[in-house]
Scaffold this motif. Sequence first.
Motif, PDB file in Angstrom:
ATOM      1  N   SER A  36       0.838  -1.203   0.000  1.00 61.58           N
ATOM      2  CA  SER A  36       0.000   0.000   0.000  1.00 61.58           C
ATOM      3  C   SER A  36       0.874   1.254   0.000  1.00 61.58           C
ATOM      4  CB  SER A  36      -0.917  -0.007   1.216  1.00 61.58           C
ATOM      5  OG  SER A  36      -0.149   0.002   2.390  1.00 61.58           O
ATOM      6  N   SER A  37       0.267   2.332  -0.447  1.00 63.64           N
ATOM      7  CA  SER A  37       1.042   3.571  -0.580  1.00 63.64           C
ATOM      8  C   SER A  37       1.438   4.148   0.775  1.00 63.64           C
ATOM      9  CB  SER A  37       0.253   4.600  -1.380  1.00 63.64           C
ATOM     10  OG  SER A  37      -0.961   4.885  -0.744  1.00 63.64           O
ATOM     11  N   TRP A  38       0.634   3.936   1.811  1.00 59.63           N
ATOM     12  CA  TRP A  38       1.012   4.473   3.121  1.00 59.63           C
ATOM     13  C   TRP A  38       2.211   3.724   3.692  1.00 59.63           C
ATOM     14  CZ3 TRP A  38       1.224   1.641   7.541  1.00 59.63           C
ATOM     15  CH2 TRP A  38       0.530   0.436   7.570  1.00 59.63           C
ATOM     16  N   SER A  39       2.330   2.410   3.425  1.00 56.30           N
ATOM     17  CA  SER A  39       3.490   1.676   3.935  1.00 56.30           C
ATOM     18  C   SER A  39       4.755   2.043   3.156  1.00 56.30           C
ATOM     19  CB  SER A  39       3.251   0.171   3.894  1.00 56.30           C
ATOM     20  OG  SER A  39       3.140  -0.277   2.571  1.00 56.30           O
ATOM     21  N   LYS A  40       4.592   2.316   1.860  1.00 54.47           N
ATOM     22  CA  LYS A  40       5.747   2.782   1.081  1.00 54.47           C
ATOM     23  C   LYS A  40       6.200   4.145   1.588  1.00 54.47           C
ATOM     24  CE  LYS A  40       4.592   0.328  -3.158  1.00 54.47           C
ATOM     25  NZ  LYS A  40       4.276   0.432  -4.580  1.00 54.47           N
ATOM     26  N   GLY A  41       5.243   5.016   1.891  1.00 51.65           N
ATOM     27  CA  GLY A  41       5.579   6.323   2.450  1.00 51.65           C
ATOM     28  C   GLY A  41       6.247   6.212   3.808  1.00 51.65           C
ATOM     29  N   LEU A  42       5.792   5.259   4.610  1.00 47.40           N
ATOM     30  CA  LEU A  42       6.401   5.043   5.924  1.00 47.40           C
ATOM     31  C   LEU A  42       7.854   4.597   5.795  1.00 47.40           C
ATOM     32  CD1 LEU A  42       6.006   4.865   9.011  1.00 47.40           C
ATOM     33  CD2 LEU A  42       5.338   2.489   8.652  1.00 47.40           C
ATOM     34  N   VAL A  43       8.121   3.693   4.863  1.00 44.59           N
ATOM     35  CA  VAL A  43       9.497   3.214   4.657  1.00 44.59           C
ATOM     36  C   VAL A  43      10.388   4.351   4.172  1.00 44.59           C
ATOM     37  CG1 VAL A  43      10.916   1.719   3.192  1.00 44.59           C
ATOM     38  CG2 VAL A  43       8.896   0.801   4.317  1.00 44.59           C
ATOM     39  N   LEU A  57      14.489   8.513   5.343  1.00 47.04           N
ATOM     40  CA  LEU A  57      14.914   9.921   5.386  1.00 47.04           C
ATOM     41  C   LEU A  57      15.207  10.369   6.814  1.00 47.04           C
ATOM     42  CD1 LEU A  57      12.493  11.518   2.778  1.00 47.04           C
ATOM     43  CD2 LEU A  57      14.926  11.007   2.511  1.00 47.04           C
ATOM     44  N   LEU A  58      14.399   9.913   7.767  1.00 44.44           N
ATOM     45  CA  LEU A  58      14.642  10.241   9.173  1.00 44.44           C
ATOM     46  C   LEU A  58      15.978   9.667   9.641  1.00 44.44           C
ATOM     47  CD1 LEU A  58      13.577  11.368  11.905  1.00 44.44           C
ATOM     48  CD2 LEU A  58      12.617   9.088  12.286  1.00 44.44           C
ATOM     49  N   SER A  59      16.295   8.475   9.173  1.00 42.69           N
ATOM     50  CA  SER A  59      17.556   7.861   9.595  1.00 42.69           C
ATOM     51  C   SER A  59      18.770   8.604   9.044  1.00 42.69           C
ATOM     52  CB  SER A  59      17.598   6.398   9.157  1.00 42.69           C
ATOM     53  OG  SER A  59      17.759   6.291   7.769  1.00 42.69           O
ATOM     54  N   CYS A  60      18.586   9.331   7.948  1.00 42.29           N
ATOM     55  CA  CYS A  60      19.711  10.088   7.382  1.00 42.29           C
ATOM     56  C   CYS A  60      20.005  11.364   8.161  1.00 42.29           C
ATOM     57  CB  CYS A  60      19.433  10.423   5.925  1.00 42.29           C
ATOM     58  SG  CYS A  60      19.456   8.998   4.849  1.00 42.29           S
ATOM     59  N   ALA A  77      17.587  -1.670  11.454  1.00 46.10           N
ATOM     60  CA  ALA A  77      16.266  -2.234  11.735  1.00 46.10           C
ATOM     61  C   ALA A  77      15.413  -2.264  10.462  1.00 46.10           C
ATOM     62  CB  ALA A  77      15.572  -1.417  12.816  1.00 46.10           C
ATOM     63  N   LEU A  78      15.482  -1.224   9.677  1.00 41.91           N
ATOM     64  CA  LEU A  78      14.733  -1.172   8.419  1.00 41.91           C
ATOM     65  C   LEU A  78      15.235  -2.238   7.450  1.00 41.91           C
ATOM     66  CD1 LEU A  78      12.486   0.509   7.100  1.00 41.91           C
ATOM     67  CD2 LEU A  78      14.260   1.962   6.148  1.00 41.91           C
ATOM     68  N   GLY A  79      16.528  -2.425   7.370  1.00 39.02           N
ATOM     69  CA  GLY A  79      17.100  -3.457   6.501  1.00 39.02           C
ATOM     70  C   GLY A  79      16.711  -4.863   6.928  1.00 39.02           C
ATOM     71  N   VAL A  80      16.719  -5.119   8.226  1.00 34.81           N
ATOM     72  CA  VAL A  80      16.321  -6.434   8.722  1.00 34.81           C
ATOM     73  C   VAL A  80      14.844  -6.673   8.449  1.00 34.81           C
ATOM     74  CG1 VAL A  80      15.975  -7.777  10.835  1.00 34.81           C
ATOM     75  CG2 VAL A  80      18.135  -6.609  10.446  1.00 34.81           C
ATOM     76  N   PHE A  81      14.007  -5.668   8.704  1.00 36.27           N
ATOM     77  CA  PHE A  81      12.576  -5.813   8.452  1.00 36.27           C
ATOM     78  C   PHE A  81      12.289  -6.086   6.982  1.00 36.27           C
ATOM     79  CE2 PHE A  81       8.707  -3.700   6.958  1.00 36.27           C
ATOM     80  CZ  PHE A  81       7.768  -4.512   7.570  1.00 36.27           C
ATOM     81  N   LEU A  82      12.908  -5.323   6.103  1.00 37.45           N
ATOM     82  CA  LEU A  82      12.657  -5.512   4.672  1.00 37.45           C
ATOM     83  C   LEU A  82      13.203  -6.847   4.172  1.00 37.45           C
ATOM     84  CD1 LEU A  82      13.242  -1.899   3.350  1.00 37.45           C
ATOM     85  CD2 LEU A  82      11.074  -3.099   3.594  1.00 37.45           C
ATOM     86  N   SER A  83      14.319  -7.287   4.708  1.00 40.72           N
ATOM     87  CA  SER A  83      14.850  -8.603   4.334  1.00 40.72           C
ATOM     88  C   SER A  83      13.895  -9.709   4.746  1.00 40.72           C
ATOM     89  CB  SER A  83      16.213  -8.835   4.988  1.00 40.72           C
ATOM     90  OG  SER A  83      17.144  -7.912   4.524  1.00 40.72           O
ATOM     91  N   ARG A  96      20.870  11.418  14.618  1.00 41.02           N
ATOM     92  CA  ARG A  96      22.215  11.091  15.084  1.00 41.02           C
ATOM     93  C   ARG A  96      22.444   9.583  15.165  1.00 41.02           C
ATOM     94  NH1 ARG A  96      25.027  13.264  20.617  1.00 41.02           N
ATOM     95  NH2 ARG A  96      26.954  12.098  20.369  1.00 41.02           N
ATOM     96  N   TYR A  97      21.446   8.852  15.623  1.00 40.08           N
ATOM     97  CA  TYR A  97      21.559   7.403  15.757  1.00 40.08           C
ATOM     98  C   TYR A  97      20.803   6.690  14.633  1.00 40.08           C
ATOM     99  CZ  TYR A  97      23.153   8.786  20.336  1.00 40.08           C
ATOM    100  OH  TYR A  97      23.848   9.374  21.359  1.00 40.08           O
ATOM    101  N   GLY A  98      20.807   7.286  13.477  1.00 46.08           N
ATOM    102  CA  GLY A  98      20.058   6.767  12.343  1.00 46.08           C
ATOM    103  C   GLY A  98      20.569   5.445  11.813  1.00 46.08           C
ATOM    104  N   VAL A  99      21.825   5.122  12.068  1.00 44.55           N
ATOM    105  CA  VAL A  99      22.357   3.851  11.569  1.00 44.55           C
ATOM    106  C   VAL A  99      21.609   2.679  12.200  1.00 44.55           C
ATOM    107  CG1 VAL A  99      24.241   3.575  13.233  1.00 44.55           C
ATOM    108  CG2 VAL A  99      24.483   2.675  10.933  1.00 44.55           C
ATOM    109  N   PHE A 100      21.173   2.831  13.442  1.00 46.01           N
ATOM    110  CA  PHE A 100      20.405   1.768  14.082  1.00 46.01           C
ATOM    111  C   PHE A 100      19.035   1.625  13.428  1.00 46.01           C
ATOM    112  CE2 PHE A 100      23.221   3.229  17.575  1.00 46.01           C
ATOM    113  CZ  PHE A 100      24.006   2.097  17.632  1.00 46.01           C
ATOM    114  N   LEU A 101      18.449   2.728  13.053  1.00 46.77           N
ATOM    115  CA  LEU A 101      17.175   2.701  12.338  1.00 46.77           C
ATOM    116  C   LEU A 101      17.349   2.084  10.954  1.00 46.77           C
ATOM    117  CD1 LEU A 101      14.187   3.437  12.402  1.00 46.77           C
ATOM    118  CD2 LEU A 101      14.806   5.722  11.629  1.00 46.77           C
ATOM    119  N   GLN A 102      18.454   2.365  10.302  1.00 46.56           N
ATOM    120  CA  GLN A 102      18.729   1.767   8.999  1.00 46.56           C
ATOM    121  C   GLN A 102      18.927   0.263   9.115  1.00 46.56           C
ATOM    122  OE1 GLN A 102      22.081   3.911   7.480  1.00 46.56           O
ATOM    123  NE2 GLN A 102      20.853   5.682   6.886  1.00 46.56           N
TER     124      GLN A 102
END
Length: 70
Positions: free
Chosen positions: A25-32, A37-40, A51-57, A43-49
């Motif tokens: 759905s478009s809202w989940s694509k927007g959330l990702v 963008l928030l992780s970029c 987590a995002l990578g593990v979730f998407l994998s 300051r601690y965005g690498v941890f968010l990246q």
Amino acid sequence: MPYGLIVMVASVALAGVYVFATEASSWSKGLVVGLLLLSCVWRYGVFLQVALGVFLSLYFTHLKSRSERD
């Protein structure tokens, strides 16, 4: 090569595949995209990246196993 760059490239690649190649759905694509963008800028965005990578994998593994089962 800095290890943070590896995480960033992997998370951007996975998010790109998620946004452009899945039928989510478009809202989940927007959330990702928003989380990426928030992780970029955070300051601690690498941890968010990570987590995002593990979730998407895991999501892509789930899609692959579901398509093979049908």
